[in-house]
Every structure is written in C-alpha cells, then in structure tokens.
Write a protein that holds these residues in place. Structure first.
Motif, mmCIF file in Angstrom:
data_model
loop_
_atom_site.group_PDB
_atom_site.id
_atom_site.type_symbol
_atom_site.label_atom_id
_atom_site.label_comp_id
_atom_site.label_asym_id
_atom_site.label_seq_id
_atom_site.Cartn_x
_atom_site.Cartn_y
_atom_site.Cartn_z
ATOM 1 N N THR A 197 0.888 -1.266 -0.222
ATOM 2 C CA THR A 197 0.146 0.050 -0.095
ATOM 3 C C THR A 197 0.834 1.136 0.104
ATOM 4 O O THR A 197 0.581 2.352 -0.695
ATOM 5 C CB THR A 197 -1.167 -0.023 1.094
ATOM 6 O OG1 THR A 197 -1.511 -1.336 1.217
ATOM 7 C CG2 THR A 197 -1.960 1.168 1.131
ATOM 8 N N SER A 198 1.878 1.328 0.785
ATOM 9 C CA SER A 198 2.939 2.424 0.769
ATOM 10 C C SER A 198 3.480 2.561 -0.664
ATOM 11 O O SER A 198 3.645 3.606 -1.155
ATOM 12 C CB SER A 198 4.034 2.147 1.824
ATOM 13 O OG SER A 198 3.617 2.117 3.007
ATOM 14 N N ALA A 199 3.746 1.411 -1.301
ATOM 15 C CA ALA A 199 4.553 1.866 -2.495
ATOM 16 C C ALA A 199 3.530 2.241 -3.570
ATOM 17 O O ALA A 199 3.777 3.088 -4.414
ATOM 18 C CB ALA A 199 5.133 0.302 -3.042
ATOM 19 N N SER A 213 9.417 11.696 -15.791
ATOM 20 C CA SER A 213 10.851 11.025 -15.581
ATOM 21 C C SER A 213 10.960 9.599 -16.275
ATOM 22 O O SER A 213 11.605 9.188 -16.313
ATOM 23 C CB SER A 213 11.121 10.936 -13.928
ATOM 24 O OG SER A 213 10.903 12.284 -13.317
ATOM 25 N N ASN A 214 9.779 9.444 -16.970
ATOM 26 C CA ASN A 214 9.940 8.085 -17.740
ATOM 27 C C ASN A 214 10.203 6.881 -16.592
ATOM 28 O O ASN A 214 10.979 6.182 -17.074
ATOM 29 C CB ASN A 214 10.827 8.104 -18.811
ATOM 30 C CG ASN A 214 10.350 8.938 -19.958
ATOM 31 O OD1 ASN A 214 9.104 8.810 -20.282
ATOM 32 N ND2 ASN A 214 11.139 9.624 -20.717
ATOM 33 N N ALA A 215 9.736 7.094 -15.259
ATOM 34 C CA ALA A 215 10.076 6.289 -14.296
ATOM 35 C C ALA A 215 8.836 5.303 -13.988
ATOM 36 O O ALA A 215 8.903 4.410 -13.237
ATOM 37 C CB ALA A 215 10.317 6.856 -13.148
ATOM 38 N N GLU A 216 8.036 5.213 -15.156
ATOM 39 C CA GLU A 216 6.838 4.284 -15.095
ATOM 40 C C GLU A 216 7.036 2.675 -14.630
ATOM 41 O O GLU A 216 6.728 2.155 -13.573
ATOM 42 C CB GLU A 216 5.764 4.272 -15.979
ATOM 43 C CG GLU A 216 5.078 5.684 -16.291
ATOM 44 C CD GLU A 216 5.590 6.592 -17.437
ATOM 45 O OE1 GLU A 216 5.347 7.103 -17.875
ATOM 46 O OE2 GLU A 216 7.116 6.308 -17.291
ATOM 47 N N THR A 222 8.708 -1.804 -8.596
ATOM 48 C CA THR A 222 8.459 -1.644 -7.282
ATOM 49 C C THR A 222 7.404 -2.200 -6.508
ATOM 50 O O THR A 222 7.219 -2.847 -5.552
ATOM 51 C CB THR A 222 8.805 0.021 -6.640
ATOM 52 O OG1 THR A 222 10.066 0.255 -7.329
ATOM 53 C CG2 THR A 222 9.020 0.009 -5.252
ATOM 54 N N VAL A 223 6.133 -1.538 -6.917
ATOM 55 C CA VAL A 223 5.124 -2.036 -6.706
ATOM 56 C C VAL A 223 4.677 -3.605 -6.897
ATOM 57 O O VAL A 223 4.300 -4.168 -5.773
ATOM 58 C CB VAL A 223 3.685 -1.209 -7.236
ATOM 59 C CG1 VAL A 223 2.422 -1.782 -6.737
ATOM 60 C CG2 VAL A 223 3.851 0.266 -6.855
ATOM 61 N N GLU A 224 5.076 -4.158 -7.875
ATOM 62 C CA GLU A 224 4.713 -5.495 -8.149
ATOM 63 C C GLU A 224 5.710 -6.131 -7.216
ATOM 64 O O GLU A 224 5.340 -7.514 -6.838
ATOM 65 C CB GLU A 224 5.198 -5.733 -9.492
ATOM 66 C CG GLU A 224 4.281 -5.300 -10.769
ATOM 67 C CD GLU A 224 4.472 -5.735 -11.994
ATOM 68 O OE1 GLU A 224 5.810 -6.132 -12.390
ATOM 69 O OE2 GLU A 224 3.575 -5.476 -12.907
ATOM 70 N N SER A 225 6.973 -5.806 -7.086
ATOM 71 C CA SER A 225 7.650 -6.741 -5.990
ATOM 72 C C SER A 225 7.189 -6.519 -4.829
ATOM 73 O O SER A 225 7.125 -7.588 -3.861
ATOM 74 C CB SER A 225 9.160 -5.852 -5.826
ATOM 75 O OG SER A 225 10.084 -6.381 -4.867
ATOM 76 N N SER A 226 6.314 -5.616 -4.188
ATOM 77 C CA SER A 226 5.918 -5.426 -2.992
ATOM 78 C C SER A 226 4.433 -6.398 -2.955
ATOM 79 O O SER A 226 4.372 -7.063 -2.136
ATOM 80 C CB SER A 226 5.221 -4.025 -2.496
ATOM 81 O OG SER A 226 6.543 -3.415 -2.258
ATOM 82 N N ALA A 227 4.042 -6.415 -3.870
ATOM 83 C CA ALA A 227 2.744 -7.369 -4.318
ATOM 84 C C ALA A 227 3.087 -8.581 -4.320
ATOM 85 O O ALA A 227 2.418 -9.388 -4.009
ATOM 86 C CB ALA A 227 2.092 -6.970 -5.552
#
Length: 574
Positions: A197-199, A213-216, A222-227
């Motif tokens: 949730t934080s990510a 920043s083309n950082a999608e 990062t979110v998928e790693s947390s998921a």
C-alpha cells in the motif's frame, strides 16, 4: 521505543466493551440454539424406536419439526446480531485508530510510511470482523455443542464414544500444530500488505513526476515486487490452512468409518438399537461440526490477533503531549526566542537562537537553504519541542500552554501550501467551520483569488482535486493563505508565502498581507529578499545560527552574507 507486548484475547475486551449487551443476548441465543440442536438426535431416536415398535409418533415428529424451526430462527437472529456487532467493532476500531493517528507527534509521520498507516486503518481493522463472526462466538458455541454431544454420546454407549474419540484426537492434534503457525504468518502478511500500500501510495502521489521522468516501469516494478511479497506471505497462510482442512476431513472420515463398523457389530449383537446408533451418529456429527468450526475459528482468531497486534503497535505510540496549563498573557502577542537549540538524534538544526518579535511588527527570516528558518516556525507551532532554550508566545513558554490554546494564537502557512481534496468551501472552512460565504469571498478577494470562484458555475463548491491538482501552484498557495487569514489569528507564521507566485500576484498578495498584518505579529520565511526589504526586522540565519539581525539598510552594511544574498538577487550592485 520499547516493543509492544504481544496481544491476546484479553486485548479484545476494550473493543468489545460497547457491545456487551448485544453479545450477552447472542450468547443466550447461542446457548438455546445449542440445547435445541442437541435435542434433535434424542427425538430422532424416539421416532425410529417408535416405528420399530409400531407406536404413534405423530407428536414426536411434530415436536421435532418445531425444534428444527426454532433452531433456524434462533440461528438467524443470532447471526444477524453477530454480523451487526462485528461491523460495529470494525467501526469502533477505525474510529479509535483514526483519532490516535491524527494526534500522533509530527515526528512519527516523519519516520513512518503513509501507506502502511492506511493499511492499518483499512485492511487490519477489517480482519477484526472475522474475530467476532468466525472466531470468538464459533469457539464459544462450539464448546457448548462439544460438551453436550460428548455427554450424550457417553450416556448412549461409551464403547462407541472411545472408538470415535481415538480417530478424532489424531486428526485434531495434527490440525492444531499447523493452526498455531497461522498468527505469525498473518502478521507477516499484513506487514507486506502495508508495504505494498505504501508503494502504491508513493507512486500515485507523485504520478506526474514519475511520468515526466519516464520512471513508470521502475515504479511498477517496485509495486509489483511489494505485491509479490504480499502474495508469497498470503500463500504461506493458504498452505497452512490447506493442511488443516485435509487433516480434519481425514479425522472425520476415519471416525465415521470406524464408528459404523463397530456400531453395526453392536447392533447385530443386540447391545444397542438402531435408534441408538443413529442418535450416536448424529451426535458425532454435532461433535465433529463444531470441532471443525473451532479449528477454523482458531485460525481466524490468530489472523485477527495478528491484525490487532499491528493496531496496538500504533495505539501504543504516545500521543502528542499536551500537559500545559498556562494561559497567554493579556498583553499583546509577541514571540521571543531565548537561546533555542533543536535537532534530531543529537544532530542540531538550530543552535543558540535568540531574538524577539515585538507585537504588531513583521520579522523576516532569511538565509541559505538548510539554515533552519522553517524549523523555527515549526518550533513555535510545537510540532517539535526545543532541545534547549525557550520560546515564549504572549509571555508564556509554549511548552506550558495547551496546544489548542497555543495554536489558536497562530496562523501557519506551510511552504508546500497543502490543499485538501474537496471544494473551495471545505478548504476555507477547515480553520473556521462557521465562516459565512461573505467572509470566505472577502479573504479570497484579499489574496486575488476571486476568479477561481467566478470561472465555474459551482462557485465556492468547485472541486480543487486531490492535493489541489486542479489549481495552479500559485492558486494553491494563495488558497492556503486565505484559509489562514479567515481565522484572523494574532500571530501569522508564513513560510515562503510568495514562492509560487508570479510578479503580479506577488504584489497583490503582499498588499493583502500588509492589510491583514495590521495589529498582528508576523514572522515570515522569505527566499526573495525583495518581498521583505520593508520588514521591521530581518533575521539572517546561517548554519542553524543567527548571523545578523537588523533592517535592510543596516544588514547591507554589517552582514556579508546578507549583502551576498541581496547582490545575487540584484537588489544591490555588485
């Protein structure tokens, strides 16, 4: 900070206290439901024995139907009350947690992730519902059923009881071994959900910056790693629960097969009747069913206690202390810094700062970035307490004033000028809930924001978007200032109030501040020296210390740092 003690069922009592009457009624209904359920096998035996003996059974059958209907009604009412109580428990825990979260010291927000705090209010509190519906009362009701069924089975035939008990004991012991591992796994799973949730919160709150920043792809990773971490933790719980089910089923099937074999032999030998065997099988079913429910309830309790542990970890954090009993002096408001020192982890941010802001005057804080200017305003607001020294407002040490009393004296506009999601009206009324429309329009006009009311049919009810995204940076800043001006506090603390304004709006805002600053004390952090050259006093900060104090002309003569800043901003010739 010391570790929060491990929670237990006793820790649930404060959450259940407001629902005592309903829970007592649920307990009574559960008891009656269990008693009427336990009467069914005996009535069934009478029907079967009556058929074998060619006796009249109409009355017994009618009584059995009434008992079945009564059980259905009792369970329906009980389940409704239980579900309603569970929803009330979730609501109460969310209220309690939210009230605590919004009163934590500011330093706690600095070191904790917003998404994790959101997860505790949302996901963790939801898990408490299962503690009541599938945990606590299934355990209590199941205990009544188990005791009643056990006594009845012993009275019917102790040999059959021992036969069934051996099979059940083996399966239950295996299931309990796995159930005890559910709670730590649940705590880990909830922690991983908090991190996920934080990510997500981080990525959404900075969506424009990430896109620019083309950082999608990096943020998605990062979110998928947390998921994935949350997924793996959830799978570990699923694995444990999956092991509990087959063990229980194997125990039930084994007990039934063994019971039918031994029971059939005893019926053939004439030791017991067919009615006795059928009644015993029904009681075994009534014994096995609550045992299975109890195992499920135990895992639900462990999951709920894991969530409760995370909630209690937050509730154990001391609230922002407010022990002050002093009252501001009746003399006009003034702010005094007396050898003020403050820092984090023994690393000072400001050191030995002393100066006085007289009533009705304007003091500007200037200096390089990181000099401690904004920190001084936060110390006046008591977002943090000084490490050494004293800050006085209206003659009283700010640490001796109740925080609400202190902050009622202050109007504070942060550097980021936060705007809350909602309407213009809701944002303005944040400081003065009873403000009239005329008063709101007046302060908007004072900061040159009338056009945002007139450009949409909604007027003051126009939406500003999440974080004020539907407004420009300058409009957000002016709205934050208007919100503060509406409260008309005796002391104004402005942190870079013109940092996001163009030249035209800067002049308009300066005029508005000049107007509202009359008969008020003002401290303003300024990056642009042109906005404060007419201040009654300018305090030059450097490296967390006061480098010089004076008016603009004086500082040009006595402060090399101030002259350098003025030269770089083209206020004086090189």
């Amino acid at each position: 900070m010391s570790e929060t003690p491990r929670v237990s069922l006793r820790s649930l009592l404060p959450y259940l206290r407001d629902h005592r009457a309903t829970l007592a009624l649920v307990g009574v209904l559960s008891l009656f439901g269990a008693v009427t359920t336990l009467a069914q096998p005996l009535l069934t035996r009478q029907v079967l024995d009556g058929l074998q003996a060619s006796q009249k059974i109409a009355g017994t059958v009618a009584l059995l139907v009434v008992v079945l209907a009564a059980v259905a009604v009792l369970n329906a009412v009980r389940d409704y009350l239980l579900q309603r109580t569970a929803e009330g428990l979730v609501l109460g825990s969310r209220r309690r947690l939210t009230r605590h979260l919004l009163r934590l010291p500011i330093s706690e927000y600095d070191r904790r992730r917003t998404g994790d705090l959101l997860s505790r209010v949302g996901a963790d509190t939801t898990l408490l519902r299962a503690v009541v519906t599938s945990g606590l009362f299934e355990t209590v009701t199941g205990a009544v059923m188990v005791v009643g069924a056990t006594v009845a089975m012993l009275l019917l035939d102790w040999v059959l009881f021992l036969t069934a008990a051996l099979g059940l004991a083996l399966g239950l012991s295996i299931a309990l071994v796995f159930s005890r591992r559910v709670r730590p796994a649940s705590e880990e799973a909830q922690a991983r959900i908090g991190e996920m949730t934080s990510a997500v919160e981080r990525a959404l709150s900075a969506a424009r910056t990430i896109r620019a920043s083309n950082a999608e792809d990096r943020e998605i990773a990062t979110v998928e790693s947390s998921a994935e971490e949350a997924y793996r933790a959830g799978v570990r719980i699923a694995r444990l629960q999956a092991m509990i089910g087959p063990a229980s089923i194997a125990a039930i099937q084994g007990a039934f097969l063994l019971l039918l074999g031994v029971g059939g032999a005893r019926v053939a030998a004439g030791t017991i009747s067919v009615g006795d065997l059928v009644a015993f099988v029904l009681y075994l079913f009534f014994l096995v069913m609550p045992l299975g429910q109890a195992l499920h309830a135990y895992t639900q309790l462990q999951t709920g206690l894991g969530a409760l542990q995370r909630m209690e970890d937050i509730l154990a954090v001391p609230l922002e202390p407010d022990t002050g009993t002093a009252t501001p002096a009746s003399t006009p408001a003034a702010v005094v810094f007396e050898r003020v020192t403050f820092g984090y982890d023994r690393s000072p941010i400001v050191t030995d700062v002393s100066f006085t802001v007289a009533y009705g005057t304007r003091t500007a804080l200037v200096g390089p970035s990181g000099a401690g200017k904004s920190t001084l305003l936060q110390l006046v607001e008591r977002f943090y307490d000084v490490t050494a020294g004293t800050i006085r407002v209206a003659g009283a040490d700010v640490r001796e004033l109740p925080r609400q009393v202190l902050r009622a004296q202050l109007g504070y506009v942060e550097q980021e000028a936060p705007v809350l999601a909602g309407t213009l009206r809701e944002n303005l009324r944040l400081t003065v809930p009873a403000a009239t429309e005329a008063q709101m329009l007046e302060v908007l006009a004072a900061v040159n924001l009338t056009e945002i009311v007139s450009r949409t049919p909604e007027g003051l009810d126009a939406q500003v978007g999440e974080g004020g995204v539907l407004l420009s940076g300058g409009e957000r800043q002016r709205l934050a200032i208007a919100r503060t001006l509406l409260a008309a506090p005796p002391i104004l603390l402005l942190d870079e109030p013109t940092s996001n304004l163009d030249a035209r709006n800067e002049v308009a805002l300066r005029e508005a501040i000049d107007m509202v600053a009359r008969d008020r004390t003002m401290i303003v952090v300024a990056h642009r020296l042109s906005t404060v050259v007419d201040a009654d006093q300018i305090v030059v900060m450097d490296g967390g210390r006061v480098a010089a104090v004076g008016r603009h002309e004086e500082l040009l003569e006595i402060s090399p740092l101030y002259r350098e800043l003025a030269t770089n901003q083209l206020l004086v010739a090189p």
